[in-house]
Design a protein around this motif. Structure first.
Motif, PDB file in Angstrom:
ATOM      1  N   VAL A   1       0.836  -1.199   0.000  1.00 35.90           N
ATOM      2  CA  VAL A   1       0.000   0.000   0.000  1.00 35.90           C
ATOM      3  C   VAL A   1       0.876   1.255   0.000  1.00 35.90           C
ATOM      4  N   LEU A   2       0.499   2.235  -0.826  1.00 31.56           N
ATOM      5  CA  LEU A   2       1.108   3.565  -0.791  1.00 31.56           C
ATOM      6  C   LEU A   2      -0.022   4.574  -0.665  1.00 31.56           C
TER       7      LEU A   2
ATOM      8  N   TYR B   1      -5.524  17.853 -11.949  1.00 37.29           N
ATOM      9  CA  TYR B   1      -4.713  18.165 -13.122  1.00 37.29           C
ATOM     10  C   TYR B   1      -3.496  17.248 -13.269  1.00 37.29           C
ATOM     11  N   LEU B   2      -3.037  16.677 -12.167  1.00 40.88           N
ATOM     12  CA  LEU B   2      -1.848  15.843 -12.227  1.00 40.88           C
ATOM     13  C   LEU B   2      -2.139  14.361 -11.993  1.00 40.88           C
ATOM     14  N   LEU B   3      -3.274  14.043 -11.371  1.00 37.99           N
ATOM     15  CA  LEU B   3      -3.546  12.635 -11.065  1.00 37.99           C
ATOM     16  C   LEU B   3      -3.587  11.733 -12.297  1.00 37.99           C
ATOM     17  N   PRO B   4      -4.113  12.179 -13.447  1.00 34.84           N
ATOM     18  CA  PRO B   4      -4.051  11.284 -14.616  1.00 34.84           C
ATOM     19  C   PRO B   4      -2.613  10.867 -14.950  1.00 34.84           C
ATOM     20  N   THR B   5      -1.673  11.785 -14.803  1.00 35.29           N
ATOM     21  CA  THR B   5      -0.268  11.465 -15.054  1.00 35.29           C
ATOM     22  C   THR B   5       0.269  10.530 -13.983  1.00 35.29           C
ATOM     23  N   VAL B   6      -0.064  10.810 -12.718  1.00 33.03           N
ATOM     24  CA  VAL B   6       0.411   9.980 -11.607  1.00 33.03           C
ATOM     25  C   VAL B   6      -0.139   8.570 -11.716  1.00 33.03           C
ATOM     26  N   LEU B   7      -1.431   8.456 -11.967  1.00 33.94           N
ATOM     27  CA  LEU B   7      -2.042   7.130 -12.048  1.00 33.94           C
ATOM     28  C   LEU B   7      -1.496   6.341 -13.231  1.00 33.94           C
ATOM     29  N   GLY B   8      -1.273   7.017 -14.350  1.00 28.14           N
ATOM     30  CA  GLY B   8      -0.681   6.342 -15.499  1.00 28.14           C
ATOM     31  C   GLY B   8       0.725   5.841 -15.201  1.00 28.14           C
ATOM     32  N   LEU B   9       1.494   6.661 -14.479  1.00 27.49           N
ATOM     33  CA  LEU B   9       2.855   6.260 -14.105  1.00 27.49           C
ATOM     34  C   LEU B   9       2.832   5.008 -13.235  1.00 27.49           C
ATOM     35  N   PHE B  10       1.980   4.997 -12.235  1.00 29.62           N
ATOM     36  CA  PHE B  10       1.935   3.840 -11.335  1.00 29.62           C
ATOM     37  C   PHE B  10       1.426   2.602 -12.061  1.00 29.62           C
ATOM     38  N   HIS B  11       0.505   2.773 -12.978  1.00 32.74           N
ATOM     39  CA  HIS B  11      -0.001   1.623 -13.734  1.00 32.74           C
ATOM     40  C   HIS B  11       1.107   0.993 -14.573  1.00 32.74           C
ATOM     41  N   ARG B  12       1.946   1.852 -15.156  1.00 36.57           N
ATOM     42  CA  ARG B  12       3.011   1.340 -16.028  1.00 36.57           C
ATOM     43  C   ARG B  12       4.212   0.837 -15.236  1.00 36.57           C
ATOM     44  N   ARG B  13       4.679   1.642 -14.270  1.00 38.10           N
ATOM     45  CA  ARG B  13       5.965   1.372 -13.621  1.00 38.10           C
ATOM     46  C   ARG B  13       5.845   0.585 -12.323  1.00 38.10           C
TER      47      ARG B  13
ATOM     48  N   LEU C   1      -2.006   1.848  -4.795  1.00 36.37           N
ATOM     49  CA  LEU C   1      -2.023   3.301  -4.594  1.00 36.37           C
ATOM     50  C   LEU C   1      -3.385   3.741  -4.070  1.00 36.37           C
ATOM     51  N   GLN C   2      -3.368   4.430  -2.934  1.00 35.12           N
ATOM     52  CA  GLN C   2      -4.587   4.991  -2.345  1.00 35.12           C
ATOM     53  C   GLN C   2      -4.419   6.500  -2.262  1.00 35.12           C
ATOM     54  N   VAL C   3      -5.342   7.254  -2.842  1.00 36.96           N
ATOM     55  CA  VAL C   3      -5.214   8.702  -2.972  1.00 36.96           C
ATOM     56  C   VAL C   3      -6.158   9.409  -2.001  1.00 36.96           C
ATOM     57  N   HIS C   4      -5.619  10.422  -1.318  1.00 40.55           N
ATOM     58  CA  HIS C   4      -6.395  11.230  -0.371  1.00 40.55           C
ATOM     59  C   HIS C   4      -6.213  12.704  -0.736  1.00 40.55           C
ATOM     60  N   GLU C   5      -7.312  13.369  -1.095  1.00 39.46           N
ATOM     61  CA  GLU C   5      -7.258  14.791  -1.452  1.00 39.46           C
ATOM     62  C   GLU C   5      -7.626  15.634  -0.220  1.00 39.46           C
ATOM     63  N   GLU C   6      -6.679  16.421   0.255  1.00 43.45           N
ATOM     64  CA  GLU C   6      -6.883  17.238   1.450  1.00 43.45           C
ATOM     65  C   GLU C   6      -6.043  18.508   1.341  1.00 43.45           C
ATOM     66  N   GLN C   7      -6.346  19.478   2.187  1.00 47.39           N
ATOM     67  CA  GLN C   7      -5.536  20.690   2.228  1.00 47.39           C
ATOM     68  C   GLN C   7      -4.201  20.415   2.909  1.00 47.39           C
TER      69      GLN C   7
END
Length: 316
Positions: free
Chosen positions: A102-103, A114-126, A132-138
């Motif tokens: 887990v990350l 704006y950046l998550l599509p790039t991040v998720l694509g990177l993790f899917h490939r590499r 990957l668990q994503v948390h959107e917060e301030q």
């Protein structure tokens, strides 16, 4: 071992975990749900811990649960022990199987869409074996989650200047000026920063780092405190953009947000600043000395390469 402790029962990690949950929630049902334990099992674990330690940790009433004075002190110690055990397990996992498991990634709202599509694509490939668990917060909430072990890695604007947090720069990006279509600065590509001194500026609500960055840029441009007061704010960039389209003022927008937020809106225009344009830096942030630091440094390097197609400047 001291003579008085010979033969005494030793607390278990399960007991400490149960008690720490009760100390946090002050409610047996909520604590049990938080750690996935039945309420009777949790109550039994706390009672067993009290027996093992020989002290009363909780004051139980029909309406609520309170920590005893001893419980307050033991709760702080229990959290330290549990965090240390978590670090030990993390260390073993990092050595045994890097880039797996887990990350928990925390991302600020002005980066996530704006950046998550790039991040998720990177993790899917590499890193396909990472969960990957994503948390959107301030920012403040993310830093609290990182220091407390709730989050592993953050993606946010820097510098933070927070002890115990190591920043791994990823890219810099320019700010642009978003205006109504008929605004005098609409479409210009050489806007002096000094123009910010008298504009009706729209900002995000307090707590967003982008608000603070925008105000810093305005101060550097010579805008006086109280000059052209900010009278309208928004909770998110999408709302802020709609306020601009409605003619209520202008705003500063990161370049990565421009395409998604302004596409097919005929009431908006974009102005670009004269060089050097105001910028912000986006970085990954991790706990200093984390067992996974080499993994996270590798992720940062891979992300720098992945963002090259975006309108940003990857860091060295």
């Amino acid at each position: 071992m001291a003579a008085g402790n010979r033969g005494a029962k030793q607390p278990t990690l399960a007991q400490l975990r149960a008690f720490a949950a009760v100390a946090e929630h002050l409610h047996f049902r909520d604590a049990a749900a938080a750690i996935g334990m039945s309420q009777p099992a949790l109550s039994g674990a706390v009672s067993a811990l009290e027996e093992a330690l020989g002290v009363q940790l909780l004051e139980r009433t029909t309406r609520k649960v309170l920590l005893s004075p001893a419980g307050e002190r033991i709760a702080a110690r229990a959290r330290v022990v549990l965090e240390a055990m978590g670090g030990l397990l993390e260390e073993a996992e990092a050595v045994r199987a890097p880039f797996t498991g887990v990350l928990r990634l925390g991302v600020i709202p002005t980066v996530a869409p704006y950046l998550l599509p790039t991040v998720l694509g990177l993790f899917h490939r590499r890193y396909p074996r990472m969960d990957l668990q994503v948390h959107e917060e301030q920012t403040a909430s993310l830093l609290e989650g990182l220091s407390g072990g709730r989050l592993d890695l953050l993606l946010l604007a820097v510098p933070l200047g927070v002890p115990g947090v190591t920043e791994l720069p990823v890219f810099d990006e320019d700010f642009v000026l978003l205006t109504p279509r008929e605004h005098p600065l609409a479409g210009r590509r050489d806007i002096p920063r000094e123009e910010l001194r008298g504009l009706q500026l729209l900002l995000l609500d307090e707590g967003h780092c982008l608000r603070d960055q925008a105000l810093d840029i305005c101060r550097e441009a010579g805008r006086r405190e109280g000059g052209a007061d900010v009278t309208t704010t928004a909770a998110g960039l999408s709302t802020l953009v709609q306020l601009v389209a409605g003619g209520l003022g202008v705003t500063l927008l990161p370049r990565t947000a421009l395409r998604l937020e302004t596409t097919r809106n005929e009431y908006l225009a974009t102005g670009y600043f004269a060089e050097p344009a105001p910028t912000r830096r986006i970085a990954l942030a991790m706990r200093t000395g984390t067992a996974r630091q080499e993994e996270f440094r590798a992720v940062a390097a891979a992300l720098r390469e992945a963002v090259r197609p975006l309108p940003v400047w990857p860091t060295d």
